[in-house]
Design an enzyme around this catalytic site. Structure first.
Site, PDB file in Angstrom:
ATOM      1  N   ARG A  74      -3.949  35.491  52.753  1.00  0.00           N
ATOM      2  CA  ARG A  74      -5.035  35.568  53.711  1.00  0.00           C
ATOM      3  C   ARG A  74      -6.350  35.891  53.016  1.00  0.00           C
ATOM      4  O   ARG A  74      -6.380  36.541  51.980  1.00  0.00           O
ATOM      5  CB  ARG A  74      -4.780  36.668  54.742  1.00  0.00           C
ATOM      6  N   SER A 105       0.192  42.156  45.733  1.00  0.00           N
ATOM      7  CA  SER A 105       1.450  42.896  45.857  1.00  0.00           C
ATOM      8  C   SER A 105       2.518  42.391  44.880  1.00  0.00           C
ATOM      9  O   SER A 105       3.577  41.917  45.278  1.00  0.00           O
ATOM     10  CB  SER A 105       1.947  42.838  47.293  1.00  0.00           C
ATOM     11  N   ASP A 116      -0.029  47.245  48.187  1.00  0.00           N
ATOM     12  CA  ASP A 116      -0.001  47.429  49.645  1.00  0.00           C
ATOM     13  C   ASP A 116       0.152  48.894  50.054  1.00  0.00           C
ATOM     14  O   ASP A 116      -0.338  49.298  51.110  1.00  0.00           O
ATOM     15  CB  ASP A 116       1.085  46.553  50.287  1.00  0.00           C
TER      16      ASP A 116
HETATM   17  P1  ADP Z   1       7.359  43.609  53.471  1.00  0.00           P
HETATM   18  O1  ADP Z   1       7.994  44.913  53.138  1.00  0.00           O
HETATM   19  O2  ADP Z   1       7.898  42.487  52.666  1.00  0.00           O
HETATM   20  O3  ADP Z   1       5.881  43.672  53.510  1.00  0.00           O
HETATM   21  P2  ADP Z   1       8.033  44.070  56.210  1.00  0.00           P
HETATM   22  O4  ADP Z   1       7.382  45.396  56.175  1.00  0.00           O
HETATM   23  O5  ADP Z   1       7.732  43.213  57.372  1.00  0.00           O
HETATM   24  O6  ADP Z   1       7.776  43.224  54.938  1.00  0.00           O
HETATM   25  O7  ADP Z   1       9.597  44.335  56.153  1.00  0.00           O
HETATM   26  C1  ADP Z   1      10.499  43.275  56.247  1.00  0.00           C
HETATM   27  C2  ADP Z   1      11.876  43.817  56.190  1.00  0.00           C
HETATM   28  O8  ADP Z   1      12.118  44.650  57.295  1.00  0.00           O
HETATM   29  C3  ADP Z   1      12.920  42.753  56.239  1.00  0.00           C
HETATM   30  O9  ADP Z   1      13.327  42.458  54.954  1.00  0.00           O
HETATM   31  C4  ADP Z   1      14.061  43.384  57.012  1.00  0.00           C
HETATM   32  O10 ADP Z   1      14.983  43.906  56.108  1.00  0.00           O
HETATM   33  C5  ADP Z   1      13.450  44.503  57.732  1.00  0.00           C
HETATM   34  N1  ADP Z   1      13.417  44.262  59.170  1.00  0.00           N
HETATM   35  C6  ADP Z   1      13.004  43.165  59.832  1.00  0.00           C
HETATM   36  N2  ADP Z   1      13.108  43.340  61.150  1.00  0.00           N
HETATM   37  C7  ADP Z   1      13.585  44.583  61.334  1.00  0.00           C
HETATM   38  C8  ADP Z   1      13.898  45.371  62.466  1.00  0.00           C
HETATM   39  N3  ADP Z   1      13.750  44.903  63.700  1.00  0.00           N
HETATM   40  N4  ADP Z   1      14.383  46.611  62.262  1.00  0.00           N
HETATM   41  C9  ADP Z   1      14.536  47.084  61.017  1.00  0.00           C
HETATM   42  N5  ADP Z   1      14.271  46.395  59.932  1.00  0.00           N
HETATM   43  C10 ADP Z   1      13.786  45.167  60.072  1.00  0.00           C
HETATM   44 MG    MG Z   2       4.343  44.807  53.814  1.00  0.00          MG
END
Ligand code: ADP
Ligand code: MG
Length: 869
Positions: free
Chosen positions: A497, A558, A612
């Site tokens: 982004r 990141s 991040d």
């Molecule tokens: P990132 O850490 O890559 O920035 P996120 O913070 O969105 O991304 O986290 C994504 C992770 O969160 C996924 O890999 C999954 O394991 C977990 N996840 C996705 N949906 C849920 C949920 N409803 N409850 C708990 N964990 C979740």
């Molecule tokens: Mg994240």
């Protein structure tokens, strides 16, 4: 109408508020599961019958769908009820002793199931207060306790009273032994009653909130409040008035066999008065109560011999029936019994519809165990029951299963189920024990984290620390005086982004654009990648009309970097599918600047590169100046916090503070956490591409929790504790159990059938017990994750407090990550444990919104603020 009134009465009985006034009392039985066929062992059953005590030993073979092999002995059949309750239980205990002597039973522990066919209010499977029992002293006492003490007095120390139940439940349980589970039972004998497996949370009188519980409807009293008055005939009124309990048990008096003969007698009397029947001879005999026995009614309605039987019965009464009289009497008997069957069907339909509704199903298929002399005595009874039920509850398909010796075997089964569940519970607890951390464990983790932090900060020890404590060159958090317009880039999250962030007195406004980076570009040359990024920036500036301005730019990048300055970050390695050549080992800001030059773009002023975690802290820091910690619990986990410069051995300078990117996901990679890893953690670790790395993240973050659960489930299956020990090929698939399932499964009050649906989507055939167990596993795994995270944070906040020489520290943690945000319990457990482990710190949690976009701009803003004189 009868069905809907029954439904209403049932609801009244289930609700805590109206239970006390309900006629259909819907008593909880604390029997929460039906047999699965693996129950085995010797069980002693004692059944208190109308006029005798029956004692049996039942041997369950645990071979699935086979019927149990009852070794059945009847004792004390000529017993007449003693008047004192204590005598009653002493007598039962004597029967048990004689029985055991007679079968020379071994002295190993013998569980006993007690069938007590009176209405009881249970508080646990083996706790009960008798009510409505003729030995009045028993009322309000714990029947199980009375029996257990009586048995002790007989020196039968190896006999344990494990379960108590009524006969209806026994029927349901026996029918469950053969094949499919049976979830409803119906008794139509002398009296009538029913029971069914209800959703436990609807059984408000019991405290259970999850799973199912068998409810004993005690529907014999249905109509005692007058609900049935419009369907009662004058004959029913007579029967009631002449009974020992007028006004009570109105439904039972329409259905139970004890009353059918009487109803028929009153109909006959009325017809005689109208001179339609028995026109010749005396009919005085019909005025005598109980001259017509139910057995006779049932014989009369038989198809083949019925007419002859009718004649014999009537003649035996001294009547002189004509052929037509016999025929009419037979018809009357049939009508009365058919009505009983139809009423029973209305009740059953109410139960089925209730089950179907409360399970939120469109269709319900269920097995119904049936017992009782009416059902056995008249073949049409079952047919009517079946067809009327089908008409009244068209959404349900009931399969009637006749119960053979429902009570005795059923009692054994209930007892065995209770034993099996207790044994399983112990085994499950044993298996999960290593995942349950004590306070002392968590304190140890906290201390280890603290030690690793010190190692990571020290110039000499830095190289050997598992927590790398990377300096970010971010020296301050927002203080609210930041103003201006900034560009931000966000690379390495879900999307690439470009943003423009306007920080003004009245808050922050942002505009952003998502750009796709084609895979060919992410995996091509570094030059092409950064060219592409520049093109996106220029496109964005054009769209936002920002071409003329030179805005400071913050870059959320990141990927793992070694930071050498706020605007100098050397890429250590690509992750997340990026592999552009010529970038590793380079300063990414320099790469971006070179691309700008190639594009002859002169208005680019890169001020800061952040990850991040830092972005999260900064964006929350704008709203709350006390926010000096950033935490991510998403795919991975990481934390950063403001450390005193004097403690940061890896950067020159003693003044002020610097944000340290802990990179704590790697905590334990040097073996310091080995003590806490379970077999499941080791399995999860071994199966990953970088085994031995990111050990802390593997205990906590979204990428791994589902996997831990999956490995535990596999172990439970292997130990025959789950899915009946059936092999589950689908469960062998890596990552099939996603962490988001934990969130769904652990939602409070989520009906277990929804858990079952999730499991069914995984082709896992889960019973309700299985669902409960899966829920327990998920809870254990996520609780550990949250508590470990708390231990890590406790080390951070305590260090900050000590750094500042404070007795009490108030600090805010900015948090991001889907696991933290979406899991129903994680944040709660984390905060609770942190309060416990760091009582001198008051820690507030603030969820970040778009930390990686806003945060990068704020880092730039703070840097600009500080650069000003
Ligand atoms: P990132 O850490 O890559 O920035 P996120 O913070 O969105 O991304 O986290 C994504 C992770 O969160 C996924 O890999 C999954 O394991 C977990 N996840 C996705 N949906 C849920 C949920 N409803 N409850 C708990 N964990 C979740
Ligand atoms: Mg994240």
């Amino acid at each position: 109408a009868v069905k809907s009134r029954m439904l209403q009465a049932m609801r009244k009985g289930l609700s805590r508020q109206t239970h006390a006034q309900a006629n259909v009392r819907m008593l909880p039985t604390y029997i929460c599961s039906t047999p699965d066929g693996t129950e085995k062992g010797d069980i002693l059953v004692v059944e208190l019958c109308q006029s005798h005590v029956r004692t049996l030993r039942v041997t369950l073979l645990g071979d699935g769908n086979q019927s149990p092999q009852p070794g059945c002995w009847v004792m004390g059949s000529s017993w007449s009820p003693p008047t004192m309750p204590l005598q009653l239980f002493d007598f039962i205990a004597q029967c048990v002793r004689q029985f055991l002597a007679g079968i020379s039973s071994p002295q190993h522990r013998l569980p006993l199931g007690f069938v007590f066919p009176f209405s009881c209010r249970q508080t646990q499977l083996d706790k009960v207060n008798g009510t409505g029992f003729s030995c009045s002293d028993v009322e309000g006492k714990d029947v199980v306790q009375l029996l257990q003490s009586a048995i002790k007095k007989q020196e039968l120390h190896h006999v344990d009273v494990v379960a108590l139940m009524n006969d209806t439940v026994g029927t349901m349980m026996t029918c469950s032994m053969r094949g499919e589970p049976c979830e409803v039972a119906l008794i139509v004998g002398t009296g009538t009653n029913s029971c069914f497996m209800a959703e436990a949370q609807l059984v408000e009188m019991a405290e259970e909130i999850s799973g199912q519980m068998c409810v004993n409807t005690e529907w014999g009293c249905f109509g005692d409040d007058g609900t049935l008055s419009d369907i009662l005939t004058p004959y029913d009124q007579h029967v009631d008035q002449e009974s020992s309990n007028p006004g009570e048990k109105r439904f039972e008096k329409l259905v139970g066999s004890l009353y059918l003969g009487e109803i028929v007698r009153h109909v006959l009397t009325a017809l005689v008065a109208e001179k339609v029947l028995f026109t010749g001879g005396s009919v005085a005999i019909l005025r005598t109560k109980d001259v017509l026995k139910t057995q006779q009614v049932l014989e009369i309605i038989e198809n083949e011999e019925g007419m002859a039987k009718a004649r014999r019965v009537l003649e035996a009464l001294g009547l002189q029936p004509s052929e037509q009289d016999c025929c009419r009497v037979q018809q009357i008997c049939r009508v009365v019994v058919s009505r009983a069957a139809a009423l029973c069907a209305a009740g059953l339909a109410a139960i089925l519809s209730h089950m179907c509704q409360s399970r939120e199903l469109e269709r319900l298929a269920v097995n119904v165990g049936v017992d009782g002399e009416l059902y056995w005595g008249y073949t049409r009874f079952g047919e009517i029951l079946q067809s009327v039920t089908g008409l009244l509850a068209p959404e349900c398909v009931a399969t009637l299963l006749p119960s053979v010796d429902g009570t005795g075997q059923g009692a054994a089964v209930v007892t065995a189920v209770a034993l099996r569940l207790a044994a399983q519970c112990r085994e499950v607890d044993q298996l999960l024990a290593p995942l349950r951390l004590s306070r002392a464990d968590l304190e140890r983790v906290q201390a280890l984290m603290r030690r690793e932090m010190e190692l990571g900060l020290g110039l000499e020890s830095h190289a050997n620390a598992s927590v790398r404590m990377l300096p970010t060159y971010v020296r301050g958090t927002p203080d609210g005086t930041e103003r201006g317009e900034f560009l931000a880039l966000d690379l390495g999250g879900t999307n690439f982004r470009v943003l423009v962030v306007r920080v003004a007195q009245d808050g922050i406004r942002m505009a952003s654009e998502i750009y796709v980076i084609p895979t060919a570009v992410t995996q091509g040359t570094g030059e092409a990648l950064f060219n592409h990024i520049m093109e996106c920036i220029m496109d964005f500036q054009l769209k936002q009309d920002l071409m003329e301005q030179v805005l400071p730019l913050g870059f959320t990048f990141s990927f793992p970097c070694q930071q050498l300055g706020l605007d100098k970050a050397v890429l250590l390695s690509w992750t997340k599918g990026f592999s552009a050549s010529g970038c590793v080992g380079q300063d990414v800001v320099q790469l971006l600047r070179e691309a700008a030059q190639r594009k002859q773009h002169l208005g680019l002023k890169v001020v800061a590169v952040v990850n991040d975690t830092v972005g999260t802290m900064m964006s929350c820091g704008y709203d709350d100046p006390k926010c000096e910690i950033g935490l991510i619990v998403g795919t991975g986990t990481n934390a950063c916090y403001m450390e005193e410069m004097r403690n940061v051995g890896t950067v020159e300078g003693e003044q002020g503070r610097m944000c340290i990117n802990m990179e704590w996901g790697a905590f334990g990679d040097n073996g310091c956490l080995d003590y806490f890893f379970t077999d499941f953690d080791r399995l999860v670790d071994e199966k990953t591409i970088n085994a031995g790395k990111q050990r802390w993240a593997r205990l906590i973050s979204g990428m791994y929790l589902g996997e831990i659960v999956r490995h535990i489930l596999l172990a439970l299956v292997e130990k025959q504790l789950l899915f009946r020990g059936k092999p589950c090929p689908k469960l062998q698939t890596r990552d099939i159990f996603q962490t988001k399932f934990l969130s769904t499964i652990e939602i409070d009050g989520l009906a277990l059938r929804q858990v079952r649906t999730i499991l069914q989507d995984l082709e896992l055939q889960a019973s309700f017990e299985d669902s409960l167990l899966v829920q327990k596993v998920c809870q254990t795994v996520s609780l550990r994750a949250a508590q470990l995270c708390a231990a890590g944070l406790a080390a951070v906040v305590e260090k900050m407090r000590e750094n500042r020489g404070l007795a009490q520290l108030a600090v805010t943690v900015g948090v991001d990550g889907t696991l933290y945000k979406m899991h129903p319990r994680f944040s709660q457990h984390l905060q609770q444990m942190l309060r416990d482990l760091a009582p001198n710190c008051t820690v507030t949690f603030l969820q970040s919104e778009d930390g990686s976009g806003k945060g990068a701009a704020l880092v730039a803003a703070v840097a600009c603020r500080e650069a000003e004189p």
